[in-house]
Design an enzyme around this catalytic site. Structure first.
Site, PDB file in Angstrom:
ATOM      1  N   ARG A   1      49.133  22.084  37.340  1.00  0.00           N
ATOM      2  CA  ARG A   1      49.233  21.644  38.822  1.00  0.00           C
ATOM      3  C   ARG A   1      50.005  20.259  38.962  1.00  0.00           C
ATOM      4  O   ARG A   1      50.701  20.240  40.358  1.00  0.00           O
ATOM      5  CB  ARG A   1      47.928  21.542  39.171  1.00  0.00           C
ATOM      6  CG  ARG A   1      47.127  22.610  39.505  1.00  0.00           C
ATOM      7  CD  ARG A   1      45.670  22.617  39.760  1.00  0.00           C
ATOM      8  NE  ARG A   1      45.002  23.884  40.086  1.00  0.00           N
ATOM      9  CZ  ARG A   1      43.800  23.955  40.093  1.00  0.00           C
ATOM     10  NH1 ARG A   1      42.836  22.973  39.712  1.00  0.00           N
ATOM     11  NH2 ARG A   1      43.209  25.308  40.493  1.00  0.00           N
TER      12      ARG A   1
ATOM     13  N   LYS B   1      33.031  41.591  38.050  1.00  0.00           N
ATOM     14  CA  LYS B   1      32.035  42.228  38.877  1.00  0.00           C
ATOM     15  C   LYS B   1      32.874  42.888  40.100  1.00  0.00           C
ATOM     16  O   LYS B   1      33.730  42.177  40.721  1.00  0.00           O
ATOM     17  CB  LYS B   1      31.011  41.151  39.558  1.00  0.00           C
ATOM     18  CG  LYS B   1      29.972  40.544  38.377  1.00  0.00           C
ATOM     19  CD  LYS B   1      29.177  39.537  38.871  1.00  0.00           C
ATOM     20  CE  LYS B   1      27.943  39.665  38.100  1.00  0.00           C
ATOM     21  NZ  LYS B   1      27.039  38.584  38.429  1.00  0.00           N
TER      22      LYS B   1
ATOM     23  N   GLY C   1      42.295  33.118  39.201  1.00  0.00           N
ATOM     24  CA  GLY C   1      41.926  32.207  38.202  1.00  0.00           C
ATOM     25  C   GLY C   1      42.237  32.992  36.811  1.00  0.00           C
ATOM     26  O   GLY C   1      42.925  32.293  36.092  1.00  0.00           O
TER      27      GLY C   1
ATOM     28  N   GLY D   1      40.885  31.089  44.376  1.00  0.00           N
ATOM     29  CA  GLY D   1      40.018  31.604  45.550  1.00  0.00           C
ATOM     30  C   GLY D   1      41.024  31.512  46.689  1.00  0.00           C
ATOM     31  O   GLY D   1      40.968  32.678  47.210  1.00  0.00           O
TER      32      GLY D   1
HETATM   33  P1  AMP Z   1      36.478  37.229  37.338  1.00  0.00           P
HETATM   34  O1  AMP Z   1      36.117  35.893  37.550  1.00  0.00           O
HETATM   35  O2  AMP Z   1      35.524  38.064  38.166  1.00  0.00           O
HETATM   36  O3  AMP Z   1      37.939  37.614  37.322  1.00  0.00           O
HETATM   37  O4  AMP Z   1      35.882  37.643  35.907  1.00  0.00           O
HETATM   38  C1  AMP Z   1      36.618  37.365  34.592  1.00  0.00           C
HETATM   39  C2  AMP Z   1      35.525  37.494  33.666  1.00  0.00           C
HETATM   40  O5  AMP Z   1      35.331  38.890  33.382  1.00  0.00           O
HETATM   41  C3  AMP Z   1      36.083  37.098  32.183  1.00  0.00           C
HETATM   42  O6  AMP Z   1      35.456  35.920  31.844  1.00  0.00           O
HETATM   43  C4  AMP Z   1      36.015  38.225  31.264  1.00  0.00           C
HETATM   44  O7  AMP Z   1      35.371  37.908  30.046  1.00  0.00           O
HETATM   45  C5  AMP Z   1      34.954  39.013  32.248  1.00  0.00           C
HETATM   46  N1  AMP Z   1      35.048  40.480  31.729  1.00  0.00           N
HETATM   47  C6  AMP Z   1      36.106  41.162  31.693  1.00  0.00           C
HETATM   48  N2  AMP Z   1      36.059  42.692  31.381  1.00  0.00           N
HETATM   49  C7  AMP Z   1      34.422  42.460  30.948  1.00  0.00           C
HETATM   50  C8  AMP Z   1      33.557  43.413  30.451  1.00  0.00           C
HETATM   51  N3  AMP Z   1      33.975  44.663  30.163  1.00  0.00           N
HETATM   52  N4  AMP Z   1      32.203  42.855  30.385  1.00  0.00           N
HETATM   53  C9  AMP Z   1      31.729  41.774  30.482  1.00  0.00           C
HETATM   54  N5  AMP Z   1      32.750  40.809  31.324  1.00  0.00           N
HETATM   55  C10 AMP Z   1      34.032  41.345  31.417  1.00  0.00           C
END
Ligand code: AMP
Length: 396
Positions: free
Chosen positions: A35, A198, A354, A377
């Site tokens: 950054r 999620k 991120g 974000g």
């Molecule tokens: P996000 O911040 O929503 O983009 O989520 C990122 C996180 O999702 C990372 O820390 C990954 O470890 C997690 N992730 C990716 N694939 C999976 C999975 N199949 N099961 C659980 N967590 C996951």
């Protein structure tokens, strides 16, 4: 609207909102200077045009009182190194010393103010605090894309005190251009790859993308909610049961808009959320009880790579698996490499958000894609079509 390229900075003090919210180790050394280096082109351009520079930023989440570990003094030497010149430190952002220093700045000099978030007024978007900050400059430049989605005193409200002298810095300009290029140019095909944990945190972005993209690839933890919605057996994989209806709706909307939705066909699973337990490959909709899918399998990799290599515009947000663990990083690495290859063949690629940014950095591919966003974000909200306060304040 004024812009940094044509504005005459000669003899003026530019008050720049930068994002120096960098990670520090226990000895208060900067561990990732991305950054800081990202802000350098704007600072240098203003200096070259004869201006002086007053920098303001937040660092961490202090509880509104001074704490050494949140002092921006900790980043001064890293900033000096990146900039190749001395940087003065003003201590408190609205203290007497800071005003004395900013009022005496000479052309070419750079002053860094103290952490804005030692004042609760910053995040509250307090007008009188904005006014006090505004006294440090003759012209306001917002170059903090990472906080552009917040209506804080220094990111948005302050712009009112510079009705004719406000503009974006080079970094924000580049971020906006990159999103506009991906979402509003008519090159085809446009592919979005969305992953991460999620569905719930990505639903708005998915809905927005369905209006724009030709292909939507869904990977990562969120894919299992879609597979379950289709009647698949997902074992102990991450599923949001509250979102099964949402997944159905997404299938329908994709169909009605002619978007090709691509889901994984196989998975690398383990019995625990761990790098130590054995792994096993399953078809994506036939995962045994007691196993959870933690990365995309080889067939899926080939399938996704094929779509990516045909694309002219690519937007990627969210990893394909638990890339933090070596057993489950290969899906994310493969996708990142495919995006780099497509870019080399002439596609424009934007990595926003991120964890995908962390992934391209981890695998050393950041300079092989077209643009890596600095604003997690903020980038997501901008792609979602939300009017970001920090951007609106400059445009209005
Ligand atoms: P996000 O911040 O929503 O983009 O989520 C990122 C996180 O999702 C990372 O820390 C990954 O470890 C997690 N992730 C990716 N694939 C999976 C999975 N199949 N099961 C659980 N967590 C996951």
């Amino acid at each position: 609207m004024k812009n940094i390229h044509t504005y005459d900075f000669n003899g003026k003090r530019a008050l720049i909102r930068v994002d120096f919210n960098v990670p520090l180790d226990e000895n208060l050394n900067v561990t990732d200077d991305t950054r800081i280096t990202a802000a350098i082109p704007t600072i240098k351009m203003i200096i070259e045009k004869g201006g002086s520079v007053v920098l303001m930023s937040h660092l961490g989440r202090p509880t509104e009182v001074f704490e050494e570990k949140f002092s921006l003094k900790n980043i001064v030497s890293t900033l000096e190194e990146a900039l190749g010149k001395k940087v003065l430190f003003g201590g408190d952002c609205i203290g007497e010393k800071a005003y004395e220093m900013s009022s005496q700045l000479k052309s070419g000099e750079v002053l860094l103010l103290g952490n804005l978030r030692f004042y609760k007024e910053e995040t509250k978007g307090d007008k009188s605090f904005s006014k006090k900050l505004a006294q440090h400059g003759d012209v306001y430049v917002n170059d903090a894309f990472g906080t552009a989605h917040r209506a804080h005193a220094s990111t948005a409200i302050i712009a009112d005190y510079f009705p004719n002298d406000k503009m974006f810095g080079l970094l924000i300009e580049k971020e906006i251009e990159a999103v506009d290029k991906v979402l509003n140019s008519n090159q085809k095909p446009l592919t979005a790859i969305v992953g991460g944990a999620k569905v719930s945190s990505k639903i708005t972005i998915i809905e927005q993308l369905l209006n724009k993209v030709d292909h939507l690839i869904i990977g990562g933890g969120m894919a299992y909610t879609f597979i379950k919605a289709q009647g698949g057996k997902v074992g102990n994989s991450l599923v949001e049961d509250d979102y099964l209806d949402t997944a159905h709706k997404i299938f329908e909307v994709a169909k009605s808009k002619g978007v090709q939705l691509h889901l994984p066909i196989d998975t690398i699973a383990s019995s625990d959320f761990s790098n130590e337990t054995p792994t096993k490959i399953f078809k994506i909709n036939e995962i045994d009880e007691g196993w959870m899918g933690l990365d995309i399998g080889n067939e899926t990799k080939k399938y996704f790579v094929d779509v990516i290599l045909q694309s002219k515009l690519i937007l990627w947000n969210g990893p394909m698996g638990v890339f933090e663990m070596s057993n489950f990083q290969d899906g994310t690495v493969t996708i990142a490499n495919a995006i780099a290859e497509a870019t080399q063949k002439g596609a424009f690629s934007l990595i926003g958000g991120g964890d995908s940014v962390a992934a391209v950095n981890k695998f050393d591919l950041a300079n092989q894609v077209s643009h890596v966003s600095t604003g997690g974000g903020a980038m997501l909200e901008y792609i979602e079509g939300i009017d970001l306060p920090g951007i609106a304040a400059i445009r209005k």
